[in-house]
Every structure is written in C-alpha cells, then in structure tokens.
Design a protein around this motif. Structure first.
Motif: not given
Length: 208
Positions: A36-46
C-alpha cells in the motif's frame, strides 16, 4: 520562582513514579514496507489546487537531534536559488512552490521511523507533467546522495547560524505553551538541551 516551585511541588509530587523506562517501539521496524505504501495515489481536492507529495519512510532520527540531518537535507531541497529544483521547475512553468522536511511531530518522527516529505505546488501545466516533476525531484535527491555532505560544512554552518539567530531573537511565547514545549523536550533530549534541542544545530557529522 520560589512560589512557582512551591506550586509545582504541591501539585505534582503526589503523582507516583512507576520507575519504568521510557517506552520504545524501535523493534517495530519498517512499518511502511507494504504494497500500500509503494504506490501513487491520486486524490481529488476540495479546493482548486494541484499538489504533488513524495514521502519516504526512514529509520528513526530522534537520536540525531544535535545534528538534525533531515533539517539539513530539507534546507538543500527547499533552496530556491540558481540550480535548485524549484528554480528549474519555475522556468518550466510547472511549479509555484516547494517544501521538504520533517514536522518533528510524534507521527512524523518517533522511535520506529522518521518521515521525510517533499511537497510541490503545481501549476495547471505542471499537473499535466507531474511524472516529469517527480523525476526531477528524484534526480536532485540522487545528486545530493552521490555528492555527499563532506564538502558542504559551509552550508551546515550557515544553517546553524541562522537557527541560532532565530533562537536568540525569537518573540516571547505564551508561558503555558512554552512549558508544554519544554515538557515534551524533556522526553526527547539530554538535560542540558531541554531549552535548545528542538531548535539549534550542535554537531556537524557528515556520516549521519
């Protein structure tokens, strides 16, 4: 001071001392060594903002508070002058700001690990090229690693002088906040460093 000492003695002397050493969780090594840590996460901000954050989990650095290696690295990473990461990214119109470092809070620094993060505020164009931005950051970190700190004592001494000046000319804080900060320092530093251990650099150790 005599009155304050009397109050403190009256209030706190009844608290029992269990005689136990300070708890350490140093045996829990590499807690972030997971898929889970060795990943790219994309988060949509407010808010409408583009930000790239790169985070490394490092061995605990608490014991090196007199050297402050992460502060030294963050100083180099966050430099904004000629030849810096931010200068290069601004010329590409990819970034507006860059920050690197460790917050020295319990979550980011403890007896199990230390976190080091680099956060880049991207332009709309930079967001389209965030892979290239990440690549530039990693190239810069690789360059620092390859060259090493041996020839950079001048930089360390510059940081040391700046932090010393900020310490000596800092504004007076709220006494309650100051006492709380000192109590935290008493859990982390040697007795002679209770007042200064979280702010000043004392020793230059390139191997650290």
């Amino acid at each position: 001071l005599d009155t304050l000492e009397k109050w403190v003695t009256e209030i706190f002397s009844e608290i029992p001392n269990n005689g136990l050493p300070k708890p350490s969780f140093g045996h829990l090594t590499q807690p972030f060594d997971t898929p889970e840590f060795h990943k790219l996460y994309k988060v949509v901000p407010i808010r409408k903002v583009h930000s790239l954050s790169i985070t490394w989990a490092l061995p605990p650095q608490e014991q090196y508070y007199r050297v402050k290696p992460l502060h030294y690295i963050s100083w180099l990473v966050g430099h904004e002058g000629k030849g810096s990461v931010l200068s290069f990214l601004r010329k590409k119109f990819w970034a507006l700001a860059l920050y690197g470092g460790n917050g020295e809070t319990g979550f980011e620094q403890n007896s199990t690990y230390s976190i080091f993060s680099i956060s880049v505020t991207l332009t709309d164009e930079g967001y389209k090229h965030f892979y290239e931005v990440a690549h530039v950051v990693f190239q810069y970190v690789k360059m620092l690693q390859k060259r090493g700190p041996d020839k950079r004592q001048v930089i360390w001494e510059e940081i040391q002088k700046i932090e010393a000046n900020e310490f000596h000319y800092q504004e007076q804080t709220d006494p309650v906040d100051y006492v709380e900060s000192l109590c935290e320092n008493m859990q982390l530093f040697q007795k002679e460093d209770f007042l200064t251990g979280d702010q000043l650099l004392f020793e230059y150790k390139p191997e650290v």
